[in-house]
Design a protein around this motif. Structure first.
Motif, PDB file in Angstrom:
ATOM      1  N   SER A  22      -7.003  12.331  -1.213  1.00  0.00           N
ATOM      2  CA  SER A  22      -5.580  11.772  -0.749  1.00  0.00           C
ATOM      3  C   SER A  22      -5.527  12.010   0.584  1.00  0.00           C
ATOM      4  CB  SER A  22      -4.309  12.848  -1.612  1.00  0.00           C
ATOM      5  OG  SER A  22      -4.943  14.297  -1.567  1.00  0.00           O
ATOM      6  N   PRO A  23      -6.010  13.068   1.367  1.00  0.00           N
ATOM      7  CA  PRO A  23      -5.674  13.324   2.604  1.00  0.00           C
ATOM      8  C   PRO A  23      -6.203  12.057   3.515  1.00  0.00           C
ATOM      9  CG  PRO A  23      -6.660  15.231   1.952  1.00  0.00           C
ATOM     10  CD  PRO A  23      -6.746  14.325   0.494  1.00  0.00           C
ATOM     11  N   LYS A  24      -7.552  11.307   3.041  1.00  0.00           N
ATOM     12  CA  LYS A  24      -8.038  10.140   3.872  1.00  0.00           C
ATOM     13  C   LYS A  24      -7.103   9.012   3.524  1.00  0.00           C
ATOM     14  CE  LYS A  24     -12.221   7.573   4.098  1.00  0.00           C
ATOM     15  NZ  LYS A  24     -13.481   7.504   3.490  1.00  0.00           N
ATOM     16  N   LEU A  25      -6.585   8.848   2.099  1.00  0.00           N
ATOM     17  CA  LEU A  25      -5.729   7.570   2.122  1.00  0.00           C
ATOM     18  C   LEU A  25      -4.495   7.410   2.766  1.00  0.00           C
ATOM     19  CD1 LEU A  25      -5.964   7.652  -1.981  1.00  0.00           C
ATOM     20  CD2 LEU A  25      -7.532   6.157  -0.270  1.00  0.00           C
ATOM     21  N   SER A  26      -3.823   8.773   3.057  1.00  0.00           N
ATOM     22  CA  SER A  26      -2.673   8.699   3.650  1.00  0.00           C
ATOM     23  C   SER A  26      -2.776   8.245   5.141  1.00  0.00           C
ATOM     24  CB  SER A  26      -1.948   9.932   3.553  1.00  0.00           C
ATOM     25  OG  SER A  26      -2.708  11.118   4.019  1.00  0.00           O
ATOM     26  N   ALA A  27      -4.121   8.143   5.635  1.00  0.00           N
ATOM     27  CA  ALA A  27      -4.362   8.125   7.139  1.00  0.00           C
ATOM     28  C   ALA A  27      -4.976   6.837   7.329  1.00  0.00           C
ATOM     29  CB  ALA A  27      -4.841   9.164   7.776  1.00  0.00           C
ATOM     30  N   CYS A  28      -5.657   6.206   6.210  1.00  0.00           N
ATOM     31  CA  CYS A  28      -6.568   5.102   6.398  1.00  0.00           C
ATOM     32  C   CYS A  28      -5.783   3.795   6.566  1.00  0.00           C
ATOM     33  CB  CYS A  28      -7.326   4.611   5.384  1.00  0.00           C
ATOM     34  SG  CYS A  28      -6.702   4.702   3.798  1.00  0.00           S
ATOM     35  N   LYS A  29      -5.977   2.614   7.203  1.00  0.00           N
ATOM     36  CA  LYS A  29      -5.623   1.303   7.147  1.00  0.00           C
ATOM     37  C   LYS A  29      -5.384   0.683   5.847  1.00  0.00           C
ATOM     38  CE  LYS A  29      -6.964   0.901  12.032  1.00  0.00           C
ATOM     39  NZ  LYS A  29      -7.539  -0.038  12.975  1.00  0.00           N
ATOM     40  N   PRO A  30      -4.673  -0.520   5.694  1.00  0.00           N
ATOM     41  CA  PRO A  30      -4.527  -1.268   4.495  1.00  0.00           C
ATOM     42  C   PRO A  30      -5.896  -1.707   4.074  1.00  0.00           C
ATOM     43  CG  PRO A  30      -2.609  -1.772   5.556  1.00  0.00           C
ATOM     44  CD  PRO A  30      -3.689  -0.843   6.675  1.00  0.00           C
ATOM     45  N   LEU A  85      -8.058   1.177   2.521  1.00  0.00           N
ATOM     46  CA  LEU A  85      -7.583   1.717   1.259  1.00  0.00           C
ATOM     47  C   LEU A  85      -7.978   0.666   0.268  1.00  0.00           C
ATOM     48  CD1 LEU A  85      -5.556   3.244  -0.411  1.00  0.00           C
ATOM     49  CD2 LEU A  85      -3.822   1.891   0.284  1.00  0.00           C
ATOM     50  N   VAL A  86      -7.895  -0.753   0.494  1.00  0.00           N
ATOM     51  CA  VAL A  86      -8.229  -1.692  -0.446  1.00  0.00           C
ATOM     52  C   VAL A  86      -9.801  -1.375  -0.769  1.00  0.00           C
ATOM     53  CG1 VAL A  86      -8.710  -4.045  -1.007  1.00  0.00           C
ATOM     54  CG2 VAL A  86      -6.677  -3.294  -0.067  1.00  0.00           C
ATOM     55  N   CYS A 107       0.750  -1.306  -0.203  1.00  0.00           N
ATOM     56  CA  CYS A 107      -0.030  -0.046  -0.037  1.00  0.00           C
ATOM     57  C   CYS A 107       0.774   1.190   0.083  1.00  0.00           C
ATOM     58  CB  CYS A 107      -0.974  -0.182   1.193  1.00  0.00           C
ATOM     59  SG  CYS A 107      -2.155  -1.302   1.401  1.00  0.00           S
ATOM     60  N   GLU A 108       2.015   1.339   0.858  1.00  0.00           N
ATOM     61  CA  GLU A 108       2.898   2.422   0.729  1.00  0.00           C
ATOM     62  C   GLU A 108       3.448   2.727  -0.462  1.00  0.00           C
ATOM     63  OE1 GLU A 108       5.585   1.640   3.768  1.00  0.00           O
ATOM     64  OE2 GLU A 108       4.308   2.064   5.605  1.00  0.00           O
TER      65      GLU A 108
END
Length: 937
Positions: free
Chosen positions: A758-766, A769-770, A725-726
């Motif tokens: 993008s702000p939400k994606l950088s802080a969410c869990k894998p 994100l999936v 994910c990173e």
């Protein structure tokens, strides 16, 4: 009571307090490097004689020095410099100081004062020259420091009067690299006043007349250096530069040619007088005549320089230009007397001649014809002399100059045609090849006569493949005047085909363009070429005959622009057309009007037919060669979209993973194929713009997002997903940086929606994100792709080996055998680094070979020829088997497309880590029978 108090006191003072034990601080190791200056000092102190000192200095020069150690090393060197008596050692120390001043991240201004102090005590001329060279290095490292330039130029001026030529050379070089041309030098000035760094041009020009030719050469080069730095040279030195053209030394004359050319480009329209007359000419014309005269110089180096320079003088008048092709002085370049002058002379003679007295009408004085010429008689026929020169380097330079001048003047191109054609018979292959290339460049402005074509076609008998292919390329773009020329060209090409069967494809292509360019000349030859008769049936020719196919290629391409020609075809000709249209579609054009009307003619129309099946687009590329790149590009992009649509089917995502393993595997394969197709789109096609590259990277991100979602569905645990994910988020960020200009066009796309989140994606869990990626993938629609104006697909055709032979290539096992590879490459960028040859053996082994740079030739624009050898080796086989030979195009995802790097918004960006590298097969592979035999005992 007292005893009680005493007991309490003892209790208070005997109380034990345990403190937490502190850990001892870890000892830090400090690694220190041995001092370079100390080691150098010890070595130089050990030297017992100059030879040992030189050896230590040479050894030190081969080692690297850090920026922080440079100043200390220079101090040690200067300390030994003042102690040393031997000139060679001091010279080497001065050289080392200049070398050390180039050290990265080191400011050489810190050692400037110490270096300047060495001039106060130095008496050796050679060492002074080396010190001046060191100052030049320091000055070029500090171009912005005006004070440093002041001081260095003052030192150069002070030593200009040195008796040694090397010192004067370095001073002039320093003035050329650092001097100005604005204010005159103050010869009596003291200190750093602006006058000290003033007009370097007048000072340098004074040394044009130096007694040493090496100094005169250095003065001219210093003046040229001023010009290269963007400083404008004054016209006043033109006469001096012209006088230097007659210098006794070739280095001076060669540099003077460059100086005269520079002035002709700076002041082309200035008027200069002709010596010994009242006439005036433009400076560019006068300089052209003087440089033309140098083509007959005694030194071949000067002749080469003069011939090359003539090709860069495009502003010269036409009559001066045409004079270079005639050894006799044209009347246009002689001064003509007016009618008034002739009448005045007649009146002065008193009367007309009666004829009774011998020579009574003779001129009163002899007129020097060379004094009234507008161009020197020695300059007449400059190119004739250059093309007939005994040195082939001069002939090549003259041919190149003719090419440059002929491309700027159509009339001059016609006049120099005979001279270029005559060069086809030169004894040196390189000259012949260059002449053919030059004639190809000016072919649009000329039409060959029959006698000229006869000379050109005689080169087809040359044994050099490069010469023959270059001539085929020339004939593709040449205009001829009569039908006899077409017939002559066809007969000679058929002879070439018979003598050199490997030239088949090149000859066919040549005849294709000949037919396209001359349909009206081919029309009267059709009955003879096809052996047809108005009353009788003629036998049907053999379709396996390459010569007959060559004739049909010529006729069919001419018929494309001449509709009446098809009426002359027999029945079997139409059958042969159908066969060749399918087998050689790149050589045979469509002839039916309805077929042409229904084929899209522009790249914009091609994308509008995206409802066509993919096979129709592929077929369209085969039938319309000029649209093959756009059709293949569209088909590949549509294939990516179809794969994505198929992978995102509803059935796959609504069922549990164990119930849809087959569909999951299908989606995984689709995502992998999408990635491969995107690399093909980016690196296999040229002419792409930023918009297309951004769209391709968008599809690649969709494929990687699909892979991430599928990985999360099949794997258990969070740890493996974190790194994936990173990495994906880094690629999204990299996409945003690289294509920031194109983001407004991608707002409703997959990437546009991700950037909004993008702000939400950088802080969410894998896991979150999936889910977001899965939802965004299914909601994103089809991203329209606007095709560029010119998109070309890289292609390769292997000519040799043909793969048609059943006779195996036999060799002893354990040894090697050479396999000749001959291939044509079209629209391949940087083939020397990207094209590789792959050999696949029947047992699964694979060898990839990188051809040498010398194996690539460039017969024409966007075309390359690969002629190399591949060495095969294997263990013994029981029977012959086939190996597969194919060409690969290497790529690296870190190498962004040329259109992206050329954008100013991407300057300074670094490619992403973990770049993907791979190869793309392009071109049809060829199979070859080989038979490794066991070694005899």
């Amino acid at each position: 009571m007292a005893a009680h108090l005493k007991k309490r006191v003892y209790e208070e003072f005997s109380k034990v307090v345990q403190l937490p034990q502190e850990e001892a601080p870890a000892k830090k190791l400090r690694l220190t490097k041995p001092s370079k200056s100390a080691a150098l000092h010890i070595d130089l102190c050990k030297a017992s004689n100059p030879t040992d000192a030189l050896q230590y200095l040479l050894h030190f020069a081969r080692s690297s020095v850090e920026a922080e150690s440079v100043e200390g090393v220079v101090r040690i060197l200067l300390e030994h410099y003042y102690k040393e008596q031997d000139n060679s050692v001091r010279l080497k120390i001065a050289s080392l100081i200049g070398l050390l001043s180039k050290t990265q991240n080191f400011n050489p201004e810190s050692i400037l004062d110490d270096t300047l102090n060495t001039f106060n005590t130095e008496k050796s001329h050679q060492v002074l020259a080396q010190l001046l060279d060191t100052l030049l290095v320091i000055g070029t490292q500090l171009p912005e420091s005006l004070i440093v330039r002041h001081r260095l130029i003052e030192v150069a001026y002070k030593h200009l009067s040195d008796t040694y030529f090397g010192v004067r050379n370095k001073c002039l070089q320093l003035l050329g690299c650092l001097g100005n041309v604005d204010t005159p030098l103050n010869k009596d000035g003291q200190g750093l006043v602006p006058a000290v760094i003033g007009d370097a041009q007048s000072l340098i020009s004074d040394y044009f007349a130096d007694q040493d030719p090496r100094v005169r050469t250095a003065a001219i080069k210093a003046m040229l250096q001023l010009h290269e730095r963007g400083l404008k040279i004054q016209q006043t030195i033109y006469d001096q530069a012209c006088q230097l053209l007659c210098d006794d030394y070739e280095q001076v004359r060669s540099a003077a040619v460059q100086m005269v050319w520079v002035l002709s480009q700076l002041y082309p329209e200035s008027i200069v007088p002709i010596p010994s007359s009242n006439e005036q000419v433009r400076l560019v014309d006068d300089s052209f005549g003087k440089i033309s005269h140098m083509v007959s110089d005694g030194s071949w180096v000067v002749r080469v320089q003069a011939a090359k320079t003539l090709g860069n003088m495009l502003q010269v008048s036409p009559h001066f230009l045409e004079q270079t092709l005639d050894k006799k002085l044209m009347s246009d370049l002689r001064r003509k007397r007016t009618a008034h002058e002739r009448a005045k002379e007649l009146y002065a003679s008193g009367e007309f001649s009666s004829g009774r007295k011998w020579a009574d009408d003779a001129p009163k004085e002899k007129v020097d014809t060379s004094a009234v010429n507008l161009i020197a008689s020695g300059a007449c026929g400059a190119f004739v002399h250059g093309l007939e020169d005994e040195m082939y380097e001069v002939r090549i330079a003259a041919v190149d100059a003719l090419s440059a001048l002929a491309q700027s003047s159509a009339s001059f191109a016609e006049k120099c045609l005979d001279f270029l054609v005559d060069m086809f018979n030169d004894e040196i292959e390189e000259v012949r090849l260059q002449s053919i290339h030059v004639l190809r460049q000016i072919s649009t402005n000329i039409t060959l006569r029959e006698d000229q074509l006869d000379t050109v076609l005689a080169v087809l008998e040359d044994s050099s493949r490069d010469i023959r292919e270059a001539l085929h390329e020339l004939l593709c773009f040449t205009n001829v005047s009569t039908k006899e020329c077409i017939q002559l060209a066809l007969l000679e090409l058929l002879k070439n085909l018979t003598k050199y069967p490997t030239d088949r494809n090149s000859v066919w292509k040549c005849l294709k363009f000949l037919g396209c360019r001359h349909p009206t000349l081919v029309l009267p030859l059709v009955p003879e070429l096809l052996s047809t008769h108005p009353y009788f049936h003629t036998p049907e020719p053999d379709m396996d005959d390459p010569a007959y196919i060559a004739v049909l290629v010529l006729v069919f391409n001419a018929a494309q622009s001449c509709p009446t020609m098809t009426a002359l075809f027999s029945d079997h000709t139409f059958r042969h057309y159908t066969y060749l249209r399918d087998s050689l579609s790149h050589l045979v054009p469509p002839l039916r009007p309805w077929y042409i009307d229904h084929i899209p003619q522009t790249p914009e129309q091609i994308f509008c037919v995206c409802v066509y099946p993919l096979r129709d687009l592929q077929r369209l590329g085969e039938l319309q060669t000029e649209l093959a790149g756009a059709a293949d590009f569209s088909a590949t992009y549509l294939r990516c979209q179809l794969l994505l649509t198929k992978a995102l089917q509803e059935k796959l995502w609504t069922m549990a993973v164990p119930l849809c393993l087959k569909h999951n595997a299908m989606a995984t394969a689709a995502a992998k194929q999408m990635l491969e197709e995107t690399y093909k789109l980016e690196f296999l096609y040229s002419g792409l713009e930023n918009r297309q590259v951004a769209t391709i990277h968008h599809v690649r991100l969709q494929a990687k997002a699909l892979q991430l979602v599928l990985t999360a569905r099949t794997r258990r645990g969070v740890e493996p997903l974190i790194s994936v994910c990173e990495k994906f988020l880094q690629e999204v960020e990299s996409f945003q940086r690289l294509f920031v200009v194109e983001l407004p066009h991608l707002q409703e796309s997959f990437v546009g929606k991700l950037l909004d989140l993008s702000p939400k994606l950088s802080a969410c869990k894998p896991g979150e994100l999936v889910k977001i990626l899965q939802t965004t993938l299914r909601q994103s629609g089809f991203l329209n792709l606007k095709l560029p104006k010119q998109v070309q697909r890289a292609s390769a055709t292997i000519i040799e080996p043909t793969g048609e032979s059943d006779n195996p290539l036999r060799f002893t096992s354990g040894l090697v055998v050479a396999l000749d590879i001959d291939a044509t490459l079209e629209h391949v960028q940087d083939p020397h680094n990207t094209v590789k040859v792959q050999v696949l053996y029947p047992d699964g082994q694979s060898h990839v070979i990188q051809p040498k740079p010398g194996d690539f030739r460039s017969p024409g624009p966007h075309r390359h020829r690969l002629i190399t050898q591949v060495y095969l080796s294997h263990s013994a086989w029981t029977e012959a088997c086939q190996i597969e030979v194919r060409l690969l195009l290497a790529y690296s995802s870190s190498r962004l497309c040329k259109a992206v790097w050329s954008d100013s918004s991407t300057e300074g960006l670094q490619p992403a880590e973990g770049a993907t590298e791979g190869t793309i097969p392009f071109g049809k592979p060829v199979k070859v029978f080989i038979m490794p035999k066991p070694a005899r005992r």
